[in-house]
Design a protein around this motif. Sequence first.
Motif, PDB file in Angstrom:
ATOM      1  N   ILE A   1       0.385  -4.721   7.854  1.00 39.24           N
ATOM      2  CA  ILE A   1       1.042  -4.306   9.177  1.00 39.24           C
ATOM      3  C   ILE A   1      -0.272  -4.029  10.243  1.00 39.24           C
ATOM      4  CG2 ILE A   1       2.276  -2.918  10.724  1.00 39.24           C
ATOM      5  CD1 ILE A   1       4.215  -3.058   8.386  1.00 39.24           C
ATOM      6  N   PRO A   2      -1.061  -3.232   9.878  1.00 39.90           N
ATOM      7  CA  PRO A   2      -2.328  -2.973  10.698  1.00 39.90           C
ATOM      8  C   PRO A   2      -3.337  -4.013  11.158  1.00 39.90           C
ATOM      9  CG  PRO A   2      -2.132  -1.422   9.026  1.00 39.90           C
ATOM     10  CD  PRO A   2      -1.393  -2.271   8.696  1.00 39.90           C
ATOM     11  N   ALA A   3      -3.012  -5.181  10.383  1.00 32.55           N
ATOM     12  CA  ALA A   3      -3.632  -6.383  10.688  1.00 32.55           C
ATOM     13  C   ALA A   3      -2.954  -7.427  11.501  1.00 32.55           C
ATOM     14  CB  ALA A   3      -4.199  -6.985   9.535  1.00 32.55           C
ATOM     15  N   GLY A   4      -1.495  -7.200  11.611  1.00 33.54           N
ATOM     16  CA  GLY A   4      -0.791  -8.036  12.481  1.00 33.54           C
ATOM     17  C   GLY A   4       0.171  -8.875  11.735  1.00 33.54           C
ATOM     18  N   TYR A   5       0.376  -8.685  10.459  1.00 32.93           N
ATOM     19  CA  TYR A   5       1.116  -9.330   9.513  1.00 32.93           C
ATOM     20  C   TYR A   5       2.170  -8.388   9.024  1.00 32.93           C
ATOM     21  CZ  TYR A   5      -1.882 -13.215   9.186  1.00 32.93           C
ATOM     22  OH  TYR A   5      -2.651 -14.298   9.434  1.00 32.93           O
ATOM     23  N   SER A   6       3.433  -9.154   8.448  1.00 32.59           N
ATOM     24  CA  SER A   6       4.622  -8.491   8.111  1.00 32.59           C
ATOM     25  C   SER A   6       5.286  -7.527   9.367  1.00 32.59           C
ATOM     26  CB  SER A   6       4.234  -7.304   6.927  1.00 32.59           C
ATOM     27  OG  SER A   6       3.894  -7.913   5.660  1.00 32.59           O
ATOM     28  N   ILE A   7       5.158  -8.277  10.350  1.00 31.35           N
ATOM     29  CA  ILE A   7       5.695  -7.861  11.768  1.00 31.35           C
ATOM     30  C   ILE A   7       5.830  -8.890  12.553  1.00 31.35           C
ATOM     31  CG2 ILE A   7       3.481  -7.086  12.557  1.00 31.35           C
ATOM     32  CD1 ILE A   7       4.852  -5.246  14.241  1.00 31.35           C
ATOM     33  N   SER A   8       6.898  -9.044  13.201  1.00 30.85           N
ATOM     34  CA  SER A   8       7.202  -9.955  14.094  1.00 30.85           C
ATOM     35  C   SER A   8       7.533  -9.515  15.498  1.00 30.85           C
ATOM     36  CB  SER A   8       8.394 -10.910  13.753  1.00 30.85           C
ATOM     37  OG  SER A   8       8.085 -11.719  12.597  1.00 30.85           O
TER      38      SER A   8
ATOM     39  N   ARG B   1      14.118  -8.664  20.048  1.00 28.75           N
ATOM     40  CA  ARG B   1      13.705  -7.200  19.966  1.00 28.75           C
ATOM     41  C   ARG B   1      12.498  -7.217  18.985  1.00 28.75           C
ATOM     42  NH1 ARG B   1      17.213  -3.228  19.550  1.00 28.75           N
ATOM     43  NH2 ARG B   1      15.919  -1.942  18.793  1.00 28.75           N
ATOM     44  N   GLY B   2      12.257  -8.352  18.332  1.00 26.83           N
ATOM     45  CA  GLY B   2      11.214  -8.355  17.292  1.00 26.83           C
ATOM     46  C   GLY B   2      11.548  -7.821  16.042  1.00 26.83           C
ATOM     47  N   LEU B   3      10.851  -7.623  14.934  1.00 23.63           N
ATOM     48  CA  LEU B   3      11.064  -7.266  13.624  1.00 23.63           C
ATOM     49  C   LEU B   3       9.728  -6.154  13.115  1.00 23.63           C
ATOM     50  CD1 LEU B   3      12.677  -7.345  10.916  1.00 23.63           C
ATOM     51  CD2 LEU B   3      11.382  -9.326  10.162  1.00 23.63           C
ATOM     52  N   LEU B   4      10.344  -4.951  13.029  1.00 24.38           N
ATOM     53  CA  LEU B   4       9.371  -3.933  12.428  1.00 24.38           C
ATOM     54  C   LEU B   4      10.219  -3.002  11.618  1.00 24.38           C
ATOM     55  CD1 LEU B   4       6.679  -2.394  12.373  1.00 24.38           C
ATOM     56  CD2 LEU B   4       7.523  -1.134  14.461  1.00 24.38           C
ATOM     57  N   ASN B   5      10.059  -3.136  10.385  1.00 23.58           N
ATOM     58  CA  ASN B   5      10.918  -2.452   9.196  1.00 23.58           C
ATOM     59  C   ASN B   5      10.451  -0.882   9.278  1.00 23.58           C
ATOM     60  OD1 ASN B   5      12.473  -4.617   8.438  1.00 23.58           O
ATOM     61  ND2 ASN B   5      10.789  -5.447   6.876  1.00 23.58           N
TER      62      ASN B   5
END
Length: 595
Positions: free
Chosen positions: A415-422, A398-402
């Motif tokens: 996060i808007p640049a695509g980091y701290s999210i998987s 399901r991925g990782l989005l806190n």
Amino acid sequence: MSKGFASSFRLVLLATAVLLCFASVGVRLVHLHVLEREHLVSYVDRARSSIFKEQARRGDILDAKGDVLATSRTVIQLGVDPQMLREEDRADWPELARLIGQPLEQLVSTFNRTKRISKTGKTSLIRWAKLVDEIEESTYDAVGKLGIKGVYGNRSYRRTYPRNQLAAHLVGFVNREDDPSGGIESYADFYLRGQDGWRESEKDGLRREMAQFRKREVPANDGYSVALSIDSMVQHLIETELAYIGENYQPAKASIIVSDAKSGFILGLANYPSFDLNEYGRATLDQQRNTAVTDLLDPGSTFKIVATSAALDRGLVTPRTKFNCSIASLEFEGRVRKFMPDDHEHDHPLSVAEIISQSSNIGAAQLGMRLGEKGMYDSARLFGFGEPSGFPLGYESRGLLNTPDKWSALEITRIPAGYSISATPIQIHYAMATIASGGELLRPQVVKEIRDAQGKEVFSFGGVSRRRVIKAEVARQMARMLVGVTEEGTAKGAAIEGYQVAGKTGTAQKLIDGRYSKKNHVGSFVGFLPASDPEIVVTVIVDDARLELGRLNYGSAVAVPAFRRVAEQLISYLDIKPVVAPEAQPRLALEGSSW
């Protein structure tokens, strides 16, 4: 003179003996036919009656054009009843060993093993011992001509994959125990398996069925065939490209996904490394894993479409709204937030369109700030991040989005640049497909039809929209801006003359031992064409490619050239016509145009 007859004693003794003999026979008959009748009859029934299983044929797996990806062929398992072997057949044993490709010593050992001892020490006769797991019909005919009593075969079906490695991660396989593993084989097993038949009959002393005593018979129902949306030629093209990437760049792994822009059906999905379905036993677990749906990575700059689309959709910005992208930090909600630096300095404020084309981290972060933490989170969820995509073949991450309450102070800039999210490659693919579809998040689908054993359609599937994410007009604005990425931005190598190619590069540092590495990257490119009337969406993701001269695995280095090679071949094969955009107008002034 003596009398010529025996004494009365002897006559009585003889008569008594005869009567006792008849009486014992009578007693035995009463014992067998009266006292022990039920037990003996049940024993005879068990010895003579038998249930004969009729195996159902497993249905085929077909591609979109009816080419066979998986089928079942008839095989014969050869065995022997050692109790029935005759000494006069011994001379034919060497020829039998030659026909089945088995050493004579091994064959003789099997023939001579007539008893087995259980774990409890009980001895029983062996009535069936396997000689060879699979022989051809012609070989079985030759074995039959030898006339060796007790040697016979059982016919069954064996799964085979005519295209070997093609679409291995989508098709899956059936093992020797007839258990499906992964892919369509597992997902559609209910339809493919069919129902075995059986018949109740009797057998003679040679264990052959006596058809005249057949009592009940239930015929087997062969399994349904499953037609996929996968096009074998498209699949071959992307697997060939992955083989090229693997040979030249030795990546840790790589994935390519191609889908129909309007319906969401997958036309091809492949991973590197892969494996041969007919040799699944030799494949490692890493080779069998469908990394496009199981493995997580930071999406990097491909994720910038989320903040941009959401800000446009909520009316917070227009494509011409400008931001200062030369600053290092900005105050947000009472705290100074430090930005991730851009790869290049900017000597002027960047418009939203330029933030996309130049892939500015600072610009994307400011768009995220316009949305706010909750708005940024909600937008990511709308695009399908942090939840399963609905990919039907299982094992999906399901991925990782806190949630925002777990964000650190820097998350709004990362996060808007695509980091701290998987996310998984398939989540990244369908996020871009949302723009190509006109603003709807589509469900990944592979199965198009279910067909019966005669090839007649039983059920068909259509495209499914999970939800509307952005307005259609915003999707058209995004498509126009994404064309700028390939014409004047970070992915000029993806441009194809005569076509409008829209897309976004992505380069994400990999986490190595808990820290982001400056040497290890995941390079990606996600695009669609023609931008004004999309037909296909193509994603290329390459993990940790090894480039010459110490070059880094940026999305533009490996993924963009791979995208172009695949797209050019798909244009020819799928006969995609170019769509010319309105002329003589700057791209950023096209907000009111038809596309």
